[in-house]
Every structure is written in C-alpha cells, then in structure tokens.
Design an enzyme around this catalytic site. Structure first.
Site: not given
Ligand code: AHR
Length: 496
Positions: A173, A297
């Site tokens: 991210e 994710e």
């Molecule tokens: O999964 C929780 C958080 O969500 C992670 O650390 C991040 O990559 C995303 O914003």
C-alpha cells in the site's frame, strides 16, 4: 423458489490456482502475538513458541501460502531486528497499529511456522521506510547458498540451509501507509528495488508490485507505463479490497441492508477491481514476459475492528457467504488471478481462527476454506444457472444462486453452491453433462440458520459443516436453505 443449474465437465475453461486460497498474517493486534506466538514458556501448549491449536487448525487447511509481516507493518519493519537471540532483540514501536513490537517473532520463527503448518512463505519487503540494500540483504539472508557474512549470520542463528522463499512483495500500500507515494514515484522506486531483489532472489522467485484499490484506478496504468521497458522486473501486481470498510455496521450487529449491500455491491466491487486491473495489465504489459494479478488483501472490515482493539471482529454466516461468493468470482478470473490472501489468519478482520487466552474457535469462514479445498488446482468447467431468484443490494441486485464447478481429473467433479438469498430456501435441479454418469460421493452444507449465526468460545459448533443426508449416490437435486453454502463431490461412473 427453484432454479436449474447445468454443468458440463467436458468443457474445461482454466485452472483454479491453489494460491487463491492464501492467507495473510501481520504484526497487528493479536494475530501474531497471542494468535500464533505465545513463547516457549507459555502455559498454552506450543511448539517452539507457536501455539499447537493454531498449528493444528491451519495445517488441516493445507494453506498454500502465507503473506507476512504486513500490511502496513511491513514498511515499518527492519528484518535485522527480528533475528538472533530473542532476549537481545530490540523493542520497537509498531507505528501503524500503535503497539509494542518485541521482535520475538522474526524471520526464523515465521519460516518455522510455515514449515509447521505446511505452507509457502510470501514476504513483503520494506519500501516505505527502508532501503534497497536492506531489502536485498534480507533476500540474501534467507535464500543465498554462497558463503557470505549474511549467510554466516543465518547459520549462527540456527539455519544452515537457505530457505526457499519464492514470493517477494516490493512494499505494501505504498499509495497509503507504505509511504503516501504517487504512482510515478513508486514505479521508479519499484524498478530500483526489483533490480536488486531480482539479482539476489532464487531464479524462480516472483516479484510482486503494489497495485491499486477501488479508489485509485489510475495507479495500475501509471505503474505499467513506467515499467514498460523493464517488464522482466514484475511478475504480479497486487490489489487490495475491503468492500464494507467504512459502512458503519458491526460484525454481529449488522442490519439486513448491510448484508444485501455486502453480497451485491461488495462482491461486485471485487469483480470490478479485478476486471479493471486486468484491462490495465493487458493494455500495457508486453507479450514477452507473463504477468498476472494477485489480491493479497481482501475480506470484511467492520466498525468493531478498530486500531484500539487490534482490528478484532467476530465472524458470522454473513462472512462465510461473502467469502464463498468471492471465491466463485476468483475462480472466474483465475485465467489472470494467480493468488489471493484473505486478511487475516487469526484474530484480525475476517479471520479463520479466533483465540482468547488458551481457547480457540474456528469461524464460519474457516469452514468455507475447508469445504472448498477440492477446487484448488482443479480445472474450472462450464456452468450456468437458469432462472435464479435475486438478492437485492443498495442499488442493484444479483442472482441469489452462485455455482462453481471444477474437475481435478476426468473422473472427479466438485461443485460448490451458494444461496445468497437471506430469507428463501431454493430448490436446485442439477443437470450434468452427458460425458459420463455421475455419482455423488460426498455432500456437505454450511448453514448457521441465520446470517448473524457465529461460533463463540462457549458455543464453538453453532456454524459447522454437516453432511447432506440422502444425497450420496442419489440424483442431484437438493434444497439450499436461505443463506447457506453446499458442496458436492461427484465421481464418474464410466461405461454406465
Ligand atoms: O489488513 C489490515 C491493513 O489493511 C493492512 O495492514 C493494510 O495493508 C491495509 O490497509
């Protein structure tokens, strides 16, 4: 309500990568500390500091891959802090998740955990606050066979043989917690990192770039444009999507309209993100080097998951239905979607497992993973749903019945079915292609009886898979209760 489903096992489409059933564990809340690591001196039964009940539950799922150490934590992590004698490791501050980081769980512990649960490691490197050399040297520490100061250090720390780490993420991210970068800057930085990581990593290593989320569609385009003359440096671009983040509902206190929105607009947003990323990739990627998509994710994110409680939330039948419907979407895109990692394995967001002190409970989502195992590395075959009832979202609707069918061999057909309708059971008549006569060898159902149904430490078996009685060997007609998931395993009876 009733519907018909046609499945033609003689028409394969593409392979469903087993890596779509990957997981993600971050140094966040009680995912690593408490959920996985308790330390060798803990009264909780453990193997080299890692809790046995977690190992046993995850080993049973044969997870294909586990992403670590973050997440946002990855771009704030310095790997050298997490190797060497544990009592000498520095105490740091986990910037994003506002908690102490003892570094008790580092590279050796993560790699050992992967061995114990039988999974492949996927390590995310620090781009946001690290250096190219720090990232490169971690790769050397893990994977190099040559005699160097770093491999000597690895040996001193107890590991003679290099580990086989195939998947390396270049930041996480980086448009947000990983450095608030513009895509132009990240793309240039990516080239720099990947250039050194590629030369250090194993020859079959896969490098994974930070990709977009639904709110930044331009990110992938800029990235691919800027990598156009260096495509050998990229193998996959990684997307993130938590569709219900910010919608305000809690994990067990959600209203009916939240459910509709999650399984209609939420599932659609995952589908749309993959489609858009696919277009972008194909518009710019060269034909000379294969590239693909990853969603490293994804999952639900409810209002009760806050930084203060370490993003802990409960997990209900709603989560299970969402996961099952998303897996069907993933299967449809498996021609380009290679891996997906649900967030996160234990005690954080849409977990497989929840722990409280010495207790552990399996979530409804865990059971979807368990039930869908036969889909992994099997071939998706043609299927169509006729006249399905619909489920309503906030602005639209989608068919309430979802199906995915895969063949692992010519003789084995595996079908998963989801009834997303919140109130109505649906009678299903399955018609299978005539290339063989098919016999049901196993039929299971997950049906908590209510969308809010969930497992607690006191009542751990409220939502559990059950055999569908009378289905084995019989004609493929069945009733799917409202808000339920079913799986059917068929075997071909040749020459019948
Ligand atoms: O999964 C929780 C958080 O969500 C992670 O650390 C991040 O990559 C995303 O914003």
């Amino acid at each position: 309500m009733s519907t018909k489903i046609y499945i033609d096992p003689s028409r394969p489409r593409h392979r469903v990568s087993r890596y779509l059933y990957g997981q993600f564990a971050e140094h966040l809340g009680r995912c690593i500390y408490g959920g996985i690591w308790v330390g060798e001196d803990s009264s909780i039964p453990n193997t080299e500091g890692m809790r046995n009940d977690t190992i046993e539950a995850l080993a049973a799922l044969k997870l294909p891959v586990l992403r670590w150490p973050g997440g946002c934590f990855a771009d704030n992590y310095h790997w050298i802090d997490g190797v060497g004698p544990r009592d000498k490791r520095p105490l740091r501050h986990n910037l994003h998740w506002v908690q102490p980081e003892t570094n008790r769980f580092g590279t050796h512990e993560f790699m050992r955990f992967c061995e114990l649960i039988g999974t492949e490691p996927y390590i995310c490197l620090n781009v946001g606050s690290g250096t190219v050399e720090e990232a490169r040297s971690w790769v050397e520490y893990c994977c190099a066979a040559q005699d160097t100061s770093l491999t000597r250090l690895r040996k001193e720390n107890g590991r003679d043989e290099p580990w086989s780490v195939k998947f390396w993420g270049i930041g996480n991210e980086n448009w947000g917690c990983g450095g608030d970068m513009r895509p132009e800057y990240y793309a240039d930085l990516y080239r720099n990192y990947a250039s050194y990581v590629r030369r250090t990593a194993l020859s079959d290593a896969k490098l994974i770039a930070c990709g977009s989320h639904p709110g930044i569609p331009e990110w992938d385009d800029v990235f691919w444009q800027r990598l156009a003359d260096r495509q050998l440096l990229v193998d996959y671009i990684a997307l993130h999507n938590y569709p219900n983040m910010g919608w305000g509902a809690t994990s067990t206190g959600f209203p009916a309209d939240h459910y509709g929105r999650l399984v209609v607009e939420g599932v659609q947003s995952i589908d749309d993100l993959i489609r858009r990323a696919k277009q972008s990739m194909f518009a710019y990627a060269s034909k000379d080097h294969p590239v693909g998509l990853i969603m490293d994710e994804w999952g639900t994110w409810f209002a009760d998951a806050t930084v203060e409680n370490g993003l802990y939330q409960q997990n209900t039948m709603q989560d299970a239905l969402f996961a099952a419907a998303v897996f069907h979407v993933f299967h449809e895109h498996a021609d380009v979607l290679f891996m997906a990692n649900m967030a996160q394995t234990v005690n954080v967001l849409q977990s497989l497992i929840l722990t409280k002190g010495p207790d552990l409970v399996l979530t409804p989502t865990y059971h979807v993973w368990e039930m869908f195992m036969p889909h992994r590395d099997a071939d998706l075959v043609a299927s169509v749903v006729i006249d399905a009832p619909t489920v309503r979202g906030a602005t639209g609707e989608r068919p309430a019945i979802s199906v995915s069918a895969t063949c692992s061999t010519d003789d084995m057909l595996f079908v998963s079915l989801v009834n997303l309708h919140p109130d109505s059971a649906v009678d299903i008549a399955l018609e299978l292609g005539r290339s063989a006569e098919w016999r049901v060898t196993s039929a299971k159902r997950l049906c908590g009886g209510a969308l809010h149904a969930h497992n607690t430490f006191e009542t751990p078996d409220t939502v559990c898979p059950e055999e569908i009685s009378g289905a084995a060997g019989g004609a493929p007609t069945l009733t799917l209760p409202a808000g339920s998931i079913a799986t059917l395993q068929f075997e071909a009876v040749r020459g019948a």
